[in-house]
Design an enzyme around this catalytic site. Structure first.
Site, PDB file in Angstrom:
ATOM      1  N   ASP A 155      75.614  52.071  28.684  1.00  0.00           N
ATOM      2  CA  ASP A 155      74.987  51.837  29.983  1.00  0.00           C
ATOM      3  C   ASP A 155      75.966  52.218  31.093  1.00  0.00           C
ATOM      4  O   ASP A 155      77.177  52.339  30.859  1.00  0.00           O
ATOM      5  CB  ASP A 155      74.604  50.348  30.100  1.00  0.00           C
ATOM      6  N   GLY A 156      75.449  52.373  32.297  1.00  0.00           N
ATOM      7  CA  GLY A 156      76.278  52.593  33.471  1.00  0.00           C
ATOM      8  C   GLY A 156      76.698  51.267  34.079  1.00  0.00           C
ATOM      9  O   GLY A 156      76.453  50.198  33.516  1.00  0.00           O
ATOM     10  N   GLY A 212      70.082  48.896  39.912  1.00  0.00           N
ATOM     11  CA  GLY A 212      68.842  49.591  39.558  1.00  0.00           C
ATOM     12  C   GLY A 212      67.754  48.620  39.122  1.00  0.00           C
ATOM     13  O   GLY A 212      66.641  49.039  38.792  1.00  0.00           O
ATOM     14  N   GLU A 264      69.287  44.708  30.442  1.00  0.00           N
ATOM     15  CA  GLU A 264      70.590  45.308  30.129  1.00  0.00           C
ATOM     16  C   GLU A 264      71.516  44.290  29.458  1.00  0.00           C
ATOM     17  O   GLU A 264      72.230  44.611  28.511  1.00  0.00           O
ATOM     18  CB  GLU A 264      71.237  45.855  31.406  1.00  0.00           C
ATOM     19  N   LYS A 315      83.429  54.264  40.781  1.00  0.00           N
ATOM     20  CA  LYS A 315      82.913  52.921  40.457  1.00  0.00           C
ATOM     21  C   LYS A 315      84.049  51.914  40.208  1.00  0.00           C
ATOM     22  O   LYS A 315      83.797  50.724  40.060  1.00  0.00           O
ATOM     23  CB  LYS A 315      82.023  52.976  39.217  1.00  0.00           C
TER      24      LYS A 315
HETATM   25  C1  A5P Z   1      70.702  49.434  36.444  1.00  0.00           C
HETATM   26  O1  A5P Z   1      70.044  48.208  36.552  1.00  0.00           O
HETATM   27  C2  A5P Z   1      72.169  49.290  36.632  1.00  0.00           C
HETATM   28  O2  A5P Z   1      72.799  48.266  35.953  1.00  0.00           O
HETATM   29  C3  A5P Z   1      72.920  50.584  36.443  1.00  0.00           C
HETATM   30  O3  A5P Z   1      73.560  50.670  35.216  1.00  0.00           O
HETATM   31  C4  A5P Z   1      73.905  50.661  37.520  1.00  0.00           C
HETATM   32  O4  A5P Z   1      73.209  50.365  38.717  1.00  0.00           O
HETATM   33  C5  A5P Z   1      74.561  52.031  37.618  1.00  0.00           C
HETATM   34  O5  A5P Z   1      73.600  52.967  37.958  1.00  0.00           O
HETATM   35  P1  A5P Z   1      73.987  54.447  38.335  1.00  0.00           P
HETATM   36  O6  A5P Z   1      74.504  55.099  37.120  1.00  0.00           O
HETATM   37  O7  A5P Z   1      72.676  55.020  38.799  1.00  0.00           O
HETATM   38  O8  A5P Z   1      74.994  54.372  39.435  1.00  0.00           O
END
Ligand code: A5P
Length: 244
Positions: free
Chosen positions: A91-92, A107, A113, A131
């Site tokens: 995940d991001g 997001g 998540e 980040k």
């Molecule tokens: C989604 O709910 C988030 O937890 C994303 O993992 C986080 O916002 C990072 O998103 P981006 O990769 O779009 O920056």
């Protein structure tokens, strides 16, 4: 003559980190797919690897959007209830501090998540270098709250920091895939509450304990490793010091 230093745009940094994560997936893996732009790049990189190698994976998605993306790329997505556990979740994140604690969920997918990350034997996070933060809370910490009594829940959140509903570009409050609202909780720039491990835990517990709060975006002691894409095109893997 010195060559000009290569500077990779942010999306390219995320893509390289996502591609590096896709290379870590084993044949037969049961995978959790995160949400957001970087997680989407991982889905694309994974699908390309699966198509090129013929390896097999089974996926669980953390959002309806990711599920559509994965299916669109030919990846099999199943309901989480059909699998006993996951081998890996990728995940991001919105913010990553030096202890590899995270802010996630801008997001809007933080509840799913966290469920998916906890069900996985390994949780890998893919980010670009922008980040990384010295202290979590540079931006709003997302908090998923139920609609019933939301003004009271927001008032209780305001005892902890500045809090308001997150809204889409049209001004409508964001609804999560679970049908709940999303609040953003902001701390002053000089706030020290998230500066220590004990402080982070205490703050997260205070938010989680409020009636009406479903979950928050502080993901503490969860990431096993973070793959960071840098502007020079390199990808660095940071490992958490202590096993979870
Ligand atoms: C989604 O709910 C988030 O937890 C994303 O993992 C986080 O916002 C990072 O998103 P981006 O990769 O779009 O920056």
């Amino acid at each position: 003559m010195m060559g000009k230093q290569m500077v990779i745009p942010v999306e390219g940094r995320r893509r390289r980190a996502a591609e590096a994560a896709a290379r870590l997936v084993d044949d037969g893996a049961r995978l959790g797919l995160g949400s957001g732009r970087t997680a989407g790049l991982f889905v694309e990189a994974l699908a390309a690897r699966v198509a090129a190698s013929g390896m097999r994976v089974t996926c669980v998605a953390t959002s309806e959007r990711t599920e559509r993306l994965a299916r669109g790329h030919g990846l099999p997505v199943v309901a989480p209830e059909t699998l006993p556990a996951l081998d890996l979740a990728v995940d991001g994140a919105d913010e990553v501090d030096g202890a590899l604690d995270l802010v996630k969920g801008r997001g809007g997918a933080l509840v799913r998540e966290r469920i998916v990350a906890r069900a996985a034997a390994r949780f890998l996070v893919v980010v670009d270098d922008e980040k990384r933060v010295t202290r979590l809370g540079r931006g709003p910490i997302p908090v998923e709250i139920v609609g019933f009594g939301s003004s009271w829940t927001l008032a209780a959140l305001r005892d902890l920091g500045a809090a308001d509903l997150l809204r889409d570009v049209g001004g409508t409050p964001v609804r999560t895939d679970n049908g709940n609202l999303l609040a953003g909780l902001e701390l002053p720039a000089d706030d020290r509450r998230l500066a220590t491990a004990a402080g982070k835990r205490a703050f997260a517990a205070a938010v989680a304990a409020l009636p009406g709060v479903v979950d928050h975006g502080l993901f503490l002691d969860m990431a096993d490793a973070v793959l960071v894409g840098a502007e020079d095109g390199s990808v660095t893997t940071l490992h958490r010091a202590v096993g979870r």
